[in-house]
Scaffold this active site. Structure first.
Site, PDB file in Angstrom:
ATOM      1  N   SER A  15       0.840  -1.196   0.000  1.00 53.42           N
ATOM      2  CA  SER A  15       0.000   0.000   0.000  1.00 53.42           C
ATOM      3  C   SER A  15       0.879   1.253   0.000  1.00 53.42           C
ATOM      4  O   SER A  15       2.074   1.195   0.358  1.00 53.42           O
ATOM      5  CB  SER A  15      -0.885  -0.021   1.256  1.00 53.42           C
ATOM      6  OG  SER A  15      -1.636   1.163   1.398  1.00 53.42           O
ATOM      7  N   GLY A  16       0.280   2.365  -0.393  1.00 54.71           N
ATOM      8  CA  GLY A  16       0.869   3.687  -0.174  1.00 54.71           C
ATOM      9  C   GLY A  16       2.303   3.835  -0.653  1.00 54.71           C
ATOM     10  O   GLY A  16       2.652   3.488  -1.789  1.00 54.71           O
ATOM     11  N   ASP A  36       4.519  -7.661   3.502  1.00 56.76           N
ATOM     12  CA  ASP A  36       3.438  -6.947   4.193  1.00 56.76           C
ATOM     13  C   ASP A  36       2.634  -7.967   4.991  1.00 56.76           C
ATOM     14  O   ASP A  36       2.602  -9.143   4.641  1.00 56.76           O
ATOM     15  CB  ASP A  36       2.509  -6.272   3.160  1.00 56.76           C
ATOM     16  CG  ASP A  36       1.786  -5.056   3.725  1.00 56.76           C
ATOM     17  OD1 ASP A  36       2.083  -3.929   3.279  1.00 56.76           O
ATOM     18  OD2 ASP A  36       0.911  -5.229   4.620  1.00 56.76           O
ATOM     19  N   VAL A  58       6.005  -7.327  10.897  1.00 61.03           N
ATOM     20  CA  VAL A  58       7.351  -6.832  11.239  1.00 61.03           C
ATOM     21  C   VAL A  58       7.568  -6.701  12.747  1.00 61.03           C
ATOM     22  O   VAL A  58       8.696  -6.516  13.194  1.00 61.03           O
ATOM     23  CB  VAL A  58       7.673  -5.485  10.542  1.00 61.03           C
ATOM     24  CG1 VAL A  58       7.663  -5.630   9.030  1.00 61.03           C
ATOM     25  CG2 VAL A  58       6.723  -4.373  11.004  1.00 61.03           C
ATOM     26  N   ASN A  84       9.698   0.245   5.821  1.00 60.54           N
ATOM     27  CA  ASN A  84       8.637   1.224   5.594  1.00 60.54           C
ATOM     28  C   ASN A  84       7.328   0.896   6.307  1.00 60.54           C
ATOM     29  O   ASN A  84       6.524   1.787   6.575  1.00 60.54           O
ATOM     30  CB  ASN A  84       8.414   1.319   4.073  1.00 60.54           C
ATOM     31  CG  ASN A  84       7.118   1.966   3.700  1.00 60.54           C
ATOM     32  OD1 ASN A  84       6.990   3.191   3.760  1.00 60.54           O
ATOM     33  ND2 ASN A  84       6.122   1.169   3.326  1.00 60.54           N
ATOM     34  N   TYR A 156       3.362   7.316  18.490  1.00 59.09           N
ATOM     35  CA  TYR A 156       3.853   7.342  17.102  1.00 59.09           C
ATOM     36  C   TYR A 156       5.114   8.196  17.001  1.00 59.09           C
ATOM     37  O   TYR A 156       6.121   7.790  16.419  1.00 59.09           O
ATOM     38  CB  TYR A 156       2.742   7.901  16.206  1.00 59.09           C
ATOM     39  CG  TYR A 156       3.066   7.934  14.729  1.00 59.09           C
ATOM     40  CD1 TYR A 156       2.806   6.837  13.922  1.00 59.09           C
ATOM     41  CD2 TYR A 156       3.600   9.079  14.133  1.00 59.09           C
ATOM     42  CE1 TYR A 156       3.072   6.869  12.556  1.00 59.09           C
ATOM     43  CE2 TYR A 156       3.867   9.121  12.774  1.00 59.09           C
ATOM     44  CZ  TYR A 156       3.606   8.015  11.986  1.00 59.09           C
ATOM     45  OH  TYR A 156       3.875   8.060  10.636  1.00 59.09           O
ATOM     46  N   ILE A 189       1.378  12.561   3.478  1.00 62.67           N
ATOM     47  CA  ILE A 189       1.385  11.930   2.155  1.00 62.67           C
ATOM     48  C   ILE A 189       0.025  11.261   1.965  1.00 62.67           C
ATOM     49  O   ILE A 189      -0.461  10.562   2.873  1.00 62.67           O
ATOM     50  CB  ILE A 189       2.513  10.864   2.074  1.00 62.67           C
ATOM     51  CG1 ILE A 189       3.872  11.450   2.487  1.00 62.67           C
ATOM     52  CG2 ILE A 189       2.565  10.254   0.673  1.00 62.67           C
ATOM     53  CD1 ILE A 189       4.402  12.573   1.623  1.00 62.67           C
ATOM     54  N   PRO A 192      -3.585   5.459   2.325  1.00 61.68           N
ATOM     55  CA  PRO A 192      -4.663   4.971   3.198  1.00 61.68           C
ATOM     56  C   PRO A 192      -4.430   5.287   4.677  1.00 61.68           C
ATOM     57  O   PRO A 192      -5.396   5.455   5.437  1.00 61.68           O
ATOM     58  CB  PRO A 192      -4.658   3.461   2.935  1.00 61.68           C
ATOM     59  CG  PRO A 192      -4.194   3.358   1.509  1.00 61.68           C
ATOM     60  CD  PRO A 192      -3.140   4.427   1.364  1.00 61.68           C
TER      61      PRO A 192
HETATM   62  N1  LIG Z   1       1.026   8.903   5.052  1.00 63.41           N
HETATM   63  C1  LIG Z   1       1.648   9.817   5.770  1.00 63.41           C
HETATM   64  O1  LIG Z   1       1.217  10.984   5.852  1.00 63.41           O
HETATM   65  C2  LIG Z   1       2.934   9.468   6.488  1.00 63.41           C
HETATM   66  C3  LIG Z   1       3.702  10.528   7.000  1.00 63.41           C
HETATM   67  C4  LIG Z   1       4.903  10.252   7.622  1.00 63.41           C
HETATM   68  C5  LIG Z   1       5.343   8.944   7.723  1.00 63.41           C
HETATM   69  N2  LIG Z   1       4.581   7.931   7.227  1.00 63.41           N
HETATM   70  C6  LIG Z   1       5.120   6.572   7.329  1.00 63.41           C
HETATM   71  O2  LIG Z   1       5.225   6.008   6.049  1.00 63.41           O
HETATM   72  C7  LIG Z   1       5.200   4.584   6.135  1.00 63.41           C
HETATM   73  C8  LIG Z   1       4.268   4.036   5.084  1.00 63.41           C
HETATM   74  O3  LIG Z   1       2.934   4.405   5.390  1.00 63.41           O
HETATM   75  P1  LIG Z   1       1.856   4.804   4.273  1.00 63.41           P
HETATM   76  O4  LIG Z   1       1.591   6.247   4.443  1.00 63.41           O
HETATM   77  O5  LIG Z   1       2.293   4.302   2.952  1.00 63.41           O
HETATM   78  O6  LIG Z   1       0.588   4.037   4.847  1.00 63.41           O
HETATM   79  P2  LIG Z   1      -0.240   2.765   4.318  1.00 63.41           P
HETATM   80  O7  LIG Z   1      -1.200   2.468   5.410  1.00 63.41           O
HETATM   81  O8  LIG Z   1      -0.737   3.006   2.951  1.00 63.41           O
HETATM   82  O9  LIG Z   1       0.864   1.606   4.235  1.00 63.41           O
HETATM   83  C9  LIG Z   1       1.406   0.979   5.354  1.00 63.41           C
HETATM   84  C10 LIG Z   1       1.615  -0.490   4.999  1.00 63.41           C
HETATM   85  O10 LIG Z   1       2.292  -1.109   6.105  1.00 63.41           O
HETATM   86  C11 LIG Z   1       1.655  -2.366   6.313  1.00 63.41           C
HETATM   87  N3  LIG Z   1       1.859  -2.771   7.711  1.00 63.41           N
HETATM   88  C12 LIG Z   1       1.407  -2.156   8.820  1.00 63.41           C
HETATM   89  N4  LIG Z   1       1.792  -2.820   9.922  1.00 63.41           N
HETATM   90  C13 LIG Z   1       2.499  -3.889   9.492  1.00 63.41           C
HETATM   91  C14 LIG Z   1       3.159  -4.960  10.166  1.00 63.41           C
HETATM   92  N5  LIG Z   1       3.131  -5.080  11.504  1.00 63.41           N
HETATM   93  N6  LIG Z   1       3.836  -5.855   9.424  1.00 63.41           N
HETATM   94  C15 LIG Z   1       3.850  -5.764   8.073  1.00 63.41           C
HETATM   95  N7  LIG Z   1       3.220  -4.789   7.379  1.00 63.41           N
HETATM   96  C16 LIG Z   1       2.559  -3.857   8.089  1.00 63.41           C
HETATM   97  C17 LIG Z   1       0.192  -2.136   6.004  1.00 63.41           C
HETATM   98  O11 LIG Z   1      -0.506  -3.357   5.744  1.00 63.41           O
HETATM   99  C18 LIG Z   1       0.296  -1.246   4.776  1.00 63.41           C
HETATM  100  O12 LIG Z   1       0.354  -2.001   3.577  1.00 63.41           O
HETATM  101  C19 LIG Z   1       4.808   4.270   7.582  1.00 63.41           C
HETATM  102  O13 LIG Z   1       5.944   3.880   8.314  1.00 63.41           O
HETATM  103  C20 LIG Z   1       4.266   5.585   8.085  1.00 63.41           C
HETATM  104  O14 LIG Z   1       4.398   5.708   9.492  1.00 63.41           O
HETATM  105  C21 LIG Z   1       3.381   8.159   6.631  1.00 63.41           C
END
Ligand SMILES: NC(=O)c1ccc[n+]([C@@H]2O[C@H](COP(=O)([O-])OP(=O)(O)OC[C@H]3O[C@@H](n4cnc5c(N)ncnc54)[C@H](O)[C@@H]3O)[C@@H](O)[C@H]2O)c1
Length: 251
Positions: A15-16, A36, A58, A84, A156, A189, A192
């Protein structure tokens, strides 16, 4: 095709930002392990890019070790780890504010286990393989919340602050062995994870307005930085903490 013959593991690849990064590495020729805990999502992305899916939580060291083993057994080496996977909230995965006094112990434990320990375990098991193979690159995904306080996201923020500190110490410990460790700190960003915060167009606009560039970011803008940091173009970048936030942290 900078990654022809290279092997890349991306956690949270279903995702993402993780998905976008899997797609970009594959477009540059890499063999990609899409890891994932959403096994169906990982399979979907892997099918699209000709990569290999791997179901992993993870937060569990044994599963992270198995993920790294899988990459090395299947493809014979490990060059890049994009640490990630993450959650904004322990129960929903989506981002939700909760101050320290409103965070139950189990929620604290699970956010730290996924967002900090998960990345540490990835490094622990990837580094020996990278050293044995002559070097590698690790990119940890933190957050701008690790470098500036945002009210009410306490567990967080603490986890992501740990990711920044972990990046620095690993860069210092392993640079001489050819493993570079860097960290991206994304601003908001559109993924989801923050879907609940941006589904209302006005709320999305407000979030965007809080950055100097007057918009939130998209996953490709993180993927391009991750791929750059993994590439030989970044050969002298080690221990860097890089905000990718439209200038938010410069305010
Ligand atoms: N979206 C934002 O605004 C934002 C901002 C700063 C940092 N981040 C960081 O970016 C990273 C990616 O997040 P995203 O925005 O793409 O969100 P996202 O929810 O689209 O993707 C996160 C992915 O991580 C997977 N995941 C969650 N917990 C897991 C686990 N225990 N084991 C394996 N997989 C797991 C989920 O299934 C999902 O596919 C994260 O570390 C998040 O903290 C996001």
């Amino acid at each position: 095709m900078r990654f022809q013959g290279r092997v890349v593991v991306v956690t949270g690849g279903a995702s993402g930002q993780g998905e976008a990064t899997c797609r970009l590495f594959a477009a540059e020729g890499a063999q990609v392990v899409v890891a994932d805990w959403n096994a169906d999502g990982a399979a979907r992305v892997a099918r699209d890019i000709g990569g290999a899916p791997f179901a992993v939580d993870v937060a569990k060291e044994s599963e992270v070790a198995a993920m790294i083993d899988f990459a090395c057994t299947r493809f014979g080496r490990l060059d890049v780890l994009f640490n990630n996977a993450g959650v904004g909230h322990s129960a929903t995965g989506q981002f939700r504010m909760a101050s320290i006094v409103d965070t139950p112990e189990d929620a604290w434990d699970s956010i730290i286990a996924i967002n900090l320990k998960g990345q540490a375990m990835g490094c622990k098991h990837a580094i020996p393989r990278m050293v044995a193979g002559g070097g590698g690159a690790i990119i940890n995904n933190a957050s701008i919340m690790a470098i500036a306080g945002v009210p009410g996201a306490d567990a967080y923020t603490a986890a992501k602050g740990g990711v920044v500190a972990l990046t620095r110490v690993l860069a210092v410990d392993w640079g001489a062995k050819g493993v570079r460790v860097n960290c991206i700190c994304p601003g908001t960003i559109a993924t989801p994870m923050v879907g609940n915060l941006i589904e209302d167009p006005e709320a999305r606009q407000r979030l965007g307005e809080s950055t100097p560039m007057k918009r939130i970011g998209d996953s490709d803008e993180i993927a391009r930085v991750a791929v750059f940091l993994a590439s030989s173009d970044a050969s002298y970048i080690n221990g860097a903490i890089i905000p990718v936030d439209g200038g938010w942290s410069a305010l």
